[in-house]
Every structure is written in structure tokens, then in C-alpha cells.
Design a protein around this motif. Structure first.
Motif, short mmCIF file in Angstrom:
data_model
loop_
_atom_site.label_atom_id
_atom_site.label_comp_id
_atom_site.label_asym_id
_atom_site.label_seq_id
_atom_site.Cartn_x
_atom_site.Cartn_y
_atom_site.Cartn_z
N ALA A 40 0.83 -1.20 0.00
CA ALA A 40 0.00 0.00 0.00
C ALA A 40 0.87 1.26 0.00
CB ALA A 40 -0.92 0.00 1.22
N PRO A 41 0.70 2.15 -0.98
CA PRO A 41 1.49 3.39 -1.05
C PRO A 41 0.89 4.49 -0.17
CG PRO A 41 0.07 3.27 -2.96
CD PRO A 41 -0.19 2.01 -2.16
N LEU A 42 0.83 4.21 1.14
CA LEU A 42 0.21 5.13 2.08
C LEU A 42 1.13 6.30 2.39
CD1 LEU A 42 -1.26 2.42 4.48
CD2 LEU A 42 -2.60 4.04 3.12
N PRO A 43 0.56 7.41 2.87
CA PRO A 43 1.40 8.54 3.25
C PRO A 43 2.18 8.23 4.52
CG PRO A 43 -0.88 8.93 3.88
CD PRO A 43 -0.87 7.67 3.06
N PRO A 44 3.25 8.96 4.79
CA PRO A 44 3.96 8.79 6.06
C PRO A 44 2.99 8.94 7.23
CG PRO A 44 5.20 10.21 4.59
CD PRO A 44 3.86 10.00 3.94
N GLY A 45 3.02 7.97 8.12
CA GLY A 45 2.08 8.00 9.23
C GLY A 45 0.77 7.29 8.96
N GLY A 46 0.56 6.86 7.71
CA GLY A 46 -0.63 6.11 7.36
C GLY A 46 -1.84 6.98 7.10
N ALA A 47 -2.96 6.32 6.81
CA ALA A 47 -4.21 7.03 6.54
C ALA A 47 -4.74 7.68 7.81
CB ALA A 47 -5.23 6.08 5.96
N HIS A 48 -5.50 8.74 7.65
CA HIS A 48 -6.12 9.39 8.80
C HIS A 48 -7.01 8.37 9.51
CE1 HIS A 48 -8.52 12.24 11.15
NE2 HIS A 48 -7.49 13.07 10.98
N PRO A 49 -6.91 8.26 10.82
CA PRO A 49 -7.64 7.19 11.53
C PRO A 49 -9.15 7.26 11.37
CG PRO A 49 -6.67 8.79 13.07
CD PRO A 49 -6.08 9.07 11.73
N SER A 50 -9.71 8.42 11.08
CA SER A 50 -11.15 8.53 10.95
C SER A 50 -11.68 7.80 9.72
CB SER A 50 -11.57 10.01 10.87
OG SER A 50 -11.07 10.61 9.69
N LEU A 51 -10.80 7.49 8.76
CA LEU A 51 -11.26 6.84 7.53
C LEU A 51 -11.59 5.37 7.73
CD1 LEU A 51 -8.85 8.47 4.91
CD2 LEU A 51 -11.21 9.09 5.46
N ARG A 52 -10.88 4.70 8.65
CA ARG A 52 -11.18 3.31 9.01
C ARG A 52 -11.28 2.40 7.79
NH1 ARG A 52 -15.84 4.41 13.68
NH2 ARG A 52 -14.49 5.68 15.04
N ARG A 53 -10.30 2.49 6.93
CA ARG A 53 -10.31 1.71 5.70
C ARG A 53 -9.90 0.27 5.95
NH1 ARG A 53 -9.64 4.42 0.63
NH2 ARG A 53 -8.04 2.93 0.06
N ALA A 54 -10.50 -0.64 5.16
CA ALA A 54 -10.10 -2.04 5.21
C ALA A 54 -8.72 -2.19 4.59
CB ALA A 54 -11.12 -2.90 4.45
N PRO A 55 -7.84 -3.01 5.19
CA PRO A 55 -6.47 -3.14 4.65
C PRO A 55 -6.43 -3.51 3.18
CG PRO A 55 -6.60 -4.13 6.83
CD PRO A 55 -8.01 -3.76 6.44
N GLN A 56 -7.33 -4.38 2.72
CA GLN A 56 -7.28 -4.79 1.31
C GLN A 56 -7.60 -3.63 0.38
OE1 GLN A 56 -9.51 -5.91 3.53
NE2 GLN A 56 -11.57 -6.14 2.64
N ASP A 57 -8.38 -2.65 0.86
CA ASP A 57 -8.70 -1.50 0.01
C ASP A 57 -7.47 -0.65 -0.27
OD1 ASP A 57 -11.34 -2.17 -0.26
OD2 ASP A 57 -12.07 -0.80 1.29
#
Length: 308
Positions: free
Chosen positions: A278-295
Motif C-alpha cells: 500500500a502506497p500510504l502517506p507517512p504516518g498512514g491514513a487518517h484514523p477517521s477513515l477506518r479503511r479495510a487493509p485490502q482496500d
């Protein structure tokens, strides 16, 4: 060069994301973000930006390869699924691809509806005449456009209507009137709170044996990764991002499919472009998004829907 979004992909195919896919200009991501935000703050109409080659939609509009082939493939897929030829067609967010109305009419579609939030249809007749000629070269018989003087005349000759606005404009389409519903790189731009009402409206207009084909880009639209997931909803859902034409709803594929199911569609994911990591930003996705890892591994997908 990014491949056309509406090139058909064999059923169920998963492919790796090509190197450099949707990377955009070779400048730092934050620079592109800043430039877009500044442009969005200026009192310049969207059509004026596009006239000088900026903030364009429908990047492949001038590519002959996407003039006839995608519509022919959509019609063929409908026949495979429904066992008959399609008639009523609705395209969401066509942008400049309204120019393909003569091709749609030549393939037997009618009535034809185009729904868009802003009117980006070409005003000059040249693109429509070129599409009609491409249809003739492909062995089809487009409508006679010789008496047309405006692009509205062309749409009328093709049995097409351009509906400008949001989901409410779908009220002008009768229940079950749309055999085929298509969108290409559109659903990701619909506001999060408008997605469920849109799918409910699409379910209403869908013919009982209808088919919807949605090509969805799930990456950010500045660099092809997921850098846009870093921001809080307070900023990303706000007016600055909307004015900059940066908005993507940041829904994952599983979330979109769940909304389709809730609206009454049966779905099939026909193809996906997948990242190995996953090409996530540094620090990962904003926690409020609650995305499934496969997405976070899915860059783009083609989803088919049928009334459930």
C-alpha cells in the motif's frame, strides 16, 4: 503515459499497477497540491482553465481509440449478460466525451442521457462530426448531422440529453428506463454523503435486466498513490479542496461495493489494478477513515452491477 481508463479488461483479471501509473507531473507531491489549492482560490471559471490546458477532464477525448471501441464493448457486454440489444443508456460524468453521442446513436442506443455536475460538452461541431466519421469507418450508420448548427442540435439528432446537476436530475429519467449505465473515473469524485443517494437513484432507473459498468480510480489524483488519505475530513471535505478540483471521496472498493449492495444491486468486480504494498502517506491514513487493509492495495477497479 497512463493507459485509457475505458480500455476493456478480461473478466476477473487482476494486474499489477504499471510503473509510473497516474504519476502526473514530475514535481514533488506537495508542490502540486499547493499549486492546485492556489488555482482553486482564484476567481477563474473552470472552462477557462481547461481552455488553456489546465484542470482538464476527459484526457483521452482526442484519442481515436476511445471513440468507438468502448461503446461497442459496453453494448457487446450488455448483450452477453441480458441476451438482447441495449436501448436506453446513461453515462455519468462524461465530460468532453459527450462528443461520442453520434457513436452511441449509431450503435442503437436511445434514449441517451448524460449526467454531469458541469457542462464540459464541446461547443464546436468538429468533435461530433469526427465521432460520426469514426462510426462510419467502423461500419456503423450514425445520424445525419448535416443540418446541425449547434452542439444542442447534434444531441437532439442523436436522441441524447445532457443533464447538468446532481442526483436530483435523475428524477427526469423514468423507472427502469436505463438498460446500460456506465461511468469512467467518476464515482471516486462523488461526495461521500451523496454516494448512497446516487446508487439508490441508479437502482430506480435501472432496467430489470439492466447492467451498470463502473471504472473507478481509487488512487489520489496528484501522484497515483494514496497520499490524499493523510488529511482530516475537516480539511478534505471542505471548500478549498472542492474549489481546487482535487476532491476524491477516499472510499475504498469494499465500501463502494457495500453501498451498491445496500441500494439493491448485485455486483461483480471484473478487474483490479493492485499494488504489491500500500502506497500510504507517512504516518498512514487518517484514523477517521477506518479503511479495510485490502482496500489500500487496490489502485483501480471495474465493477459491474445488476439489479438484485
Amino acid at each position: 503515459m497512463q493507459p485509457p481508463h475505458d480500455v476493456p479488461v478480461p473478466p476477473g483479471e487482476d494486474r499489477p499497477v504499471p510503473p509510473g501509473y497516474a504519476a502526473g507531473a514530475p514535481v514533488p507531491w506537495w508542490v502540486k497540491l499547493g499549486v492546485k489549492l492556489v488555482m482553486g482560490s482564484l476567481p477563474v471559471p473552470a472552462r477557462a482553465w481547461r481552455a488553456i490546458g489546465l484542470r482538464r477532464h476527459s484526457f483521452d477525448a482526442d484519442n481515436p481509440a476511445v471513440t468507438v471501441a468502448p461503446l461497442r464493448d459496453w453494448a457487446s457486454r450488455f448483450r452477453d449478460v441480458a441476451g438482447r440489444a441495449p436501448r436506453g443508456m446513461l453515462e455519468l460524468g462524461p465530460g468532453a466525451m459527450v462528443r461520442r453521442a453520434p457513436v452511441a446513436a449509431a450503435l442503437g442506443f436511445g434514449p441517451i442521457w448524460y449526467l454531469d455536475v458541469e457542462d464540459d460538452a464541446p461547443r464546436d461541431l468538429g468533435p461530433y462530426l469526427a465521432a460520426a466519421e469514426a462510426a462510419r469507418a467502423a461500419g456503423l450508420a450514425p445520424p445525419d448531422l448535416s443540418s446541425c448548427r449547434t452542439h444542442q442540435d447534434v444531441l437532439a439528432a442523436c436522441g441524447a440529453r445532457l443533464l447538468i446537476g446532481g442526483t436530483e436530475r435523475l428524477e427526469e429519467i423514468g423507472d427502469g428506463a436505463a438498460d446500460l449505465v456506465v461511468s469512467v473515473a467518476v464515482l471516486e469524485h462523488v461526495r461521500r454523503d451523496a454516494m448512497a443517494p446516487l446508487f439508490r437513484a441508479l437502482r430506480r432507473v435501472a432496467a430489470p435486466d439492466g447492467l451498470s459498468i463502473h471504472a473507478i480510480d481509487l488512487h489520489d489524483h496528484l501522484g497515483g498513490g494514496l497520499r490524499h488519505l493523510a488529511f482530516s475530513p475537516a480539511f478534505w471535505e471542505g471548500p478549498a479542496v472542492a474549489r481546487a478540483a482535487l476532491y476524491c471521496n477516499r472510499l475504498g472498493l469494499s465500501e463502494m461495493v457495500a453501498m451498491m449492495h445496500e441500494a439493491g444491486f448485485a455486483t461483480a468486480v471484473r478487474s483490479r489494478l493492485l499494488w504489491p504494498a500500500a502506497p500510504l502517506p507517512p504516518g498512514g491514513a487518517h484514523p477517521s477513515l477506518r479503511r479495510a487493509p485490502q482496500d489500500d492495495l487496490t489502485c483501480a477497479a471495474v465493477v459491474e452491477c445488476r439489479p438484485g
